[in-house]
Write a protein that holds these residues in place. Structure first.
Motif, PDB file in Angstrom:
ATOM      1  N   UNK A 138       0.830  -1.193   0.000  1.00 31.52           N
ATOM      2  CA  UNK A 138       0.000   0.000   0.000  1.00 31.52           C
ATOM      3  C   UNK A 138       0.864   1.243   0.000  1.00 31.52           C
ATOM      4  N   UNK A 139       0.260   2.360  -0.342  1.00 33.78           N
ATOM      5  CA  UNK A 139       0.979   3.641  -0.363  1.00 33.78           C
ATOM      6  C   UNK A 139       0.152   4.685   0.379  1.00 33.78           C
ATOM      7  N   UNK A 140       0.804   5.355   1.325  1.00 36.12           N
ATOM      8  CA  UNK A 140       0.242   6.514   2.004  1.00 36.12           C
ATOM      9  C   UNK A 140       0.972   7.724   1.440  1.00 36.12           C
ATOM     10  N   UNK A 141       0.240   8.622   0.819  1.00 37.30           N
ATOM     11  CA  UNK A 141       0.873   9.676   0.026  1.00 37.30           C
ATOM     12  C   UNK A 141       0.450  11.072   0.455  1.00 37.30           C
ATOM     13  N   UNK A 156      -5.336   0.776 -10.181  1.00 36.99           N
ATOM     14  CA  UNK A 156      -5.584  -0.146 -11.286  1.00 36.99           C
ATOM     15  C   UNK A 156      -4.580  -1.285 -11.296  1.00 36.99           C
ATOM     16  N   UNK A 157      -3.396  -1.024 -10.771  1.00 34.58           N
ATOM     17  CA  UNK A 157      -2.375  -2.069 -10.709  1.00 34.58           C
ATOM     18  C   UNK A 157      -2.392  -2.807  -9.372  1.00 34.58           C
ATOM     19  N   UNK A 158      -3.451  -2.593  -8.618  1.00 33.62           N
ATOM     20  CA  UNK A 158      -3.658  -3.402  -7.424  1.00 33.62           C
ATOM     21  C   UNK A 158      -3.014  -2.904  -6.155  1.00 33.62           C
ATOM     22  N   UNK A 159      -2.469  -1.703  -6.156  1.00 29.23           N
ATOM     23  CA  UNK A 159      -1.824  -1.168  -4.952  1.00 29.23           C
ATOM     24  C   UNK A 159      -2.787  -0.199  -4.263  1.00 29.23           C
ATOM     25  N   UNK A 160      -3.212  -0.499  -3.043  1.00 34.12           N
ATOM     26  CA  UNK A 160      -4.095   0.423  -2.320  1.00 34.12           C
ATOM     27  C   UNK A 160      -3.400   1.764  -2.083  1.00 34.12           C
ATOM     28  N   UNK A 161      -4.141   2.847  -2.254  1.00 32.42           N
ATOM     29  CA  UNK A 161      -3.594   4.193  -2.103  1.00 32.42           C
ATOM     30  C   UNK A 161      -4.484   5.017  -1.190  1.00 32.42           C
ATOM     31  N   UNK A 162      -3.862   5.697  -0.227  1.00 33.48           N
ATOM     32  CA  UNK A 162      -4.579   6.636   0.632  1.00 33.48           C
ATOM     33  C   UNK A 162      -3.808   7.954   0.620  1.00 33.48           C
ATOM     34  N   UNK A 175      -8.892   9.305   1.697  1.00 33.57           N
ATOM     35  CA  UNK A 175      -8.005  10.353   2.194  1.00 33.57           C
ATOM     36  C   UNK A 175      -8.258  10.576   3.677  1.00 33.57           C
ATOM     37  N   UNK A 176      -7.188  10.952   4.377  1.00 31.94           N
ATOM     38  CA  UNK A 176      -7.280  11.350   5.780  1.00 31.94           C
ATOM     39  C   UNK A 176      -6.620  12.717   5.881  1.00 31.94           C
ATOM     40  N   UNK A 328     -13.582   7.396   0.676  1.00 29.59           N
ATOM     41  CA  UNK A 328     -14.098   8.359   1.654  1.00 29.59           C
ATOM     42  C   UNK A 328     -12.959   9.215   2.183  1.00 29.59           C
ATOM     43  N   UNK A 329     -13.301  10.428   2.597  1.00 30.62           N
ATOM     44  CA  UNK A 329     -12.332  11.333   3.214  1.00 30.62           C
ATOM     45  C   UNK A 329     -12.690  11.508   4.688  1.00 30.62           C
TER      46      UNK A 329
END
Length: 347
Positions: A138-141, A156-162, A175-176, A328-329
């Motif tokens: 996963x990626x926290x950005x 789309x490539x299967x990596x969860x992103x927040x 988003x947080x 969700x944010x």
């Protein structure tokens, strides 16, 4: 998303146009979700035989093959990591965020990989692409991009992103963030209640979403109090403590200097403190972002618990990995902590 999903995201082959072939392409061809395609190709149970056959046929037709990272994860030999990408590793705000992220990840057997974009869009793109290529869980950005539409390919490539601290634009994503509006409004309302009428705003780079939100909330709070916005009291683009110090010194040199100053992040606040060093009767000061020495220095601040922000971000990431709920944010509350500097009356 299951553990195996993290390693089954993309093949090194490409389409004729040079675009990398992804699990999303297989899922689309088979008429199933990305999660179902991942489970089918990974040999997981609870996938109908007909569906599994359709997904495998689509993968074979497209030339998509499994990668070794998936089998490593199944054997427990791969390290499961989540990437945290921030704007500046030297900023204490991000160190507090990273602490919350790391502690939360540890509870779930995940490790933290951290990198800085230095608020540079090209650097951010390279870091994110590397994390996707290395099959991060996963990626926290903390994104420096103005438009996040291009990040759609990450999911789309299967990596969860927040997205963290900065709300998404042009992309439906989890988003947080911090409640910048409520925090800023509370700070300005406090100044007004103490009789201040010349209230300055000193902010960081204008293109950063939190800075735009805090400036808009400042302007709205002044308007709600019947006070005009004086352009001479608004400074934007102070990206370092030194730049902020110079900007605040210029404000103090005005024929009608401000009686109160709102600084829009911790670095700007440090610059203001330096500018007040030789001032006998400094203006009232409230800074956004709590920082370690605020108590000792008597500096009033408004902000969120950054460790809590990190924990919330991990929780959002884990929920994204486990299901396909609507993005969700979540807004973490910003609390005003009076310590003396913000409570000074106008002179």
């Amino acid at each position: 998303m299951t553990t195996d999903d993290a390693g089954e995201r993309t093949d090194v082959r490409a389409w004729g146009d040079g675009r990398r072939l992804t699990l999303a392409d297989v899922a689309a061809a088979a008429g199933v979700s990305i999660k179902t395609a991942s489970r089918a190709l990974g040999g997981e149970p609870n996938v109908a035989d007909a569906t599994r056959g359709r997904v495998r046929a689509a993968a074979a037709t497209l030339g998509f093959t499994m990668n070794s990272a998936a089998s490593q994860l199944r054997r427990g030999t791969a390290v499961r990591t989540v990437g945290l990408v921030v704007g500046d590793l030297a900023n204490p705000f991000y160190m507090g965020l990273a602490t919350g992220v790391e502690h939360a990840l540890r509870e779930h057997g995940l490790q933290l990989t951290m990198a800085s974009s230095d608020e540079d869009a090209a650097a951010e793109r390279a870091i994110v692409e590397d994390l996707v290529h290395r099959r991060a869980d996963g990626i926290l950005l903390v994104s420096t991009l103005d438009d996040h539409a291009e990040l759609r390919s990450v999911g789309d490539r299967g990596v969860p992103l927040v997205l963290v601290d900065r709300a998404p634009s042009g992309l439906d994503a989890d988003a947080v963030v911090i409640d910048n509006v409520a925090g800023t409004t509370a700070a300005i309302a406090g100044f007004v209640a103490r009789g201040h009428r010349r209230i300055a705003f000193v902010g960081d780079l204008e293109r950063l979403p939190p800075q735009r939100e805090r400036h808009a909330a400042y302007a709205a709070a002044l308007a709600a109090s019947g006070l005009p916005i004086d352009a001479a009291l608004v400074v934007r683009g102070a990206h370092s403590a030194a730049t902020a110090e110079a900007a605040v010194r210029d404000l103090l040199a005005l024929d009608e200097p401000p009686t109160a100053v709102f600084t829009a992040n911790n670095r700007v606040t440090i610059g203001a403190i330096a500018a007040f060093r030789d001032v006998a009767h400094p203006p009232a000061l409230v800074g956004f972002d709590h920082f370690e020495l605020a108590d000792a220095l008597g500096i009033s601040t408004v902000g969120a618990d950054t460790a809590d922000l990190g924990r919330e971000a991990v929780d959002a990431l884990l929920r994204r990995r486990e299901g396909e709920h609507a993005p969700a944010t979540r807004a973490v509350p910003a609390t005003l902590v009076p310590r003396g500097s913000g409570e000074r009356p106008p002179r």
